[in-house]
Design a protein around this motif. Structure first.
Motif, short mmCIF file in Angstrom:
data_model
loop_
_atom_site.label_atom_id
_atom_site.label_comp_id
_atom_site.label_asym_id
_atom_site.label_seq_id
_atom_site.Cartn_x
_atom_site.Cartn_y
_atom_site.Cartn_z
N VAL A 8 8.90 50.84 -117.45
CA VAL A 8 8.31 49.58 -117.11
C VAL A 8 8.43 48.62 -118.37
CG1 VAL A 8 6.40 48.33 -116.28
CG2 VAL A 8 6.93 50.67 -115.37
N LYS A 36 1.82 49.04 -114.70
CA LYS A 36 2.26 48.93 -113.35
C LYS A 36 1.03 49.66 -112.67
CE LYS A 36 6.03 50.48 -110.39
NZ LYS A 36 7.61 51.07 -110.28
N VAL A 51 2.36 46.46 -105.24
CA VAL A 51 2.83 46.97 -106.45
C VAL A 51 2.62 45.74 -107.43
CG1 VAL A 51 5.05 47.65 -107.62
CG2 VAL A 51 4.69 48.27 -105.21
N GLN A 52 1.99 46.03 -108.60
CA GLN A 52 1.90 44.85 -109.81
C GLN A 52 2.30 45.82 -110.81
OE1 GLN A 52 -2.34 44.46 -109.64
NE2 GLN A 52 -2.24 42.45 -108.58
N GLU A 53 3.42 44.78 -111.49
CA GLU A 53 4.22 45.22 -112.54
C GLU A 53 4.54 44.38 -113.66
OE1 GLU A 53 8.53 47.68 -113.24
OE2 GLU A 53 7.82 47.28 -111.23
#
Length: 110
Positions: A8, A36, A51-53
């Motif tokens: 990530v 993430k 989804v948070q990345e």
């Protein structure tokens, strides 16, 4: 529970499953800040709900301006209200001690 490793924002992360429907990915280089987060509606779902990345991670020294905080205003409303309540309840000695403490704090601010 460790599920897998992946990358990530250019960093190797360890993906942990929390509670069956939450995945959080951590890098040893960033500590306890997840890079993430993936949330599934139910455990075992293949399609995530959220989804948070991180897309970029920058390691640098912070300037003095970035790390300094301005002085916050101090309000004594709650303490003065408590002092009034103590007096009304007949706890004059406690009210006086609180009053002295408030006065000392106000004097230090000047």
């Amino acid at each position: 529970m460790l599920v897998r490793t992946e990358e990530v924002a250019g960093l190797k992360v360890y993906v942990l499953m929390v509670g069956g429907n939450l995945e959080q990915s951590y890098s040893p280089l960033t500590g306890t800040t997840p890079l993430k987060t993936v949330i599934y509606s139910e455990p075992g779902d293949a399609v995530p709900v959220l989804v948070q990345e991180a897309v970029n991670v920058e390691f640098r020294e912070l300037s003095h301006d970035e790390t300094s905080l301005t002085d916050l205003p101090v309000r004594f409303d709650a303490a003065e209200h408590r002092m009034k309540s103590l007096k009304e309840a007949g706890h004059y000695q406690d009210a006086e001690l609180l009053s002295q403490f408030i006065t000392k704090l106000k004097f230090k601010q000047e």
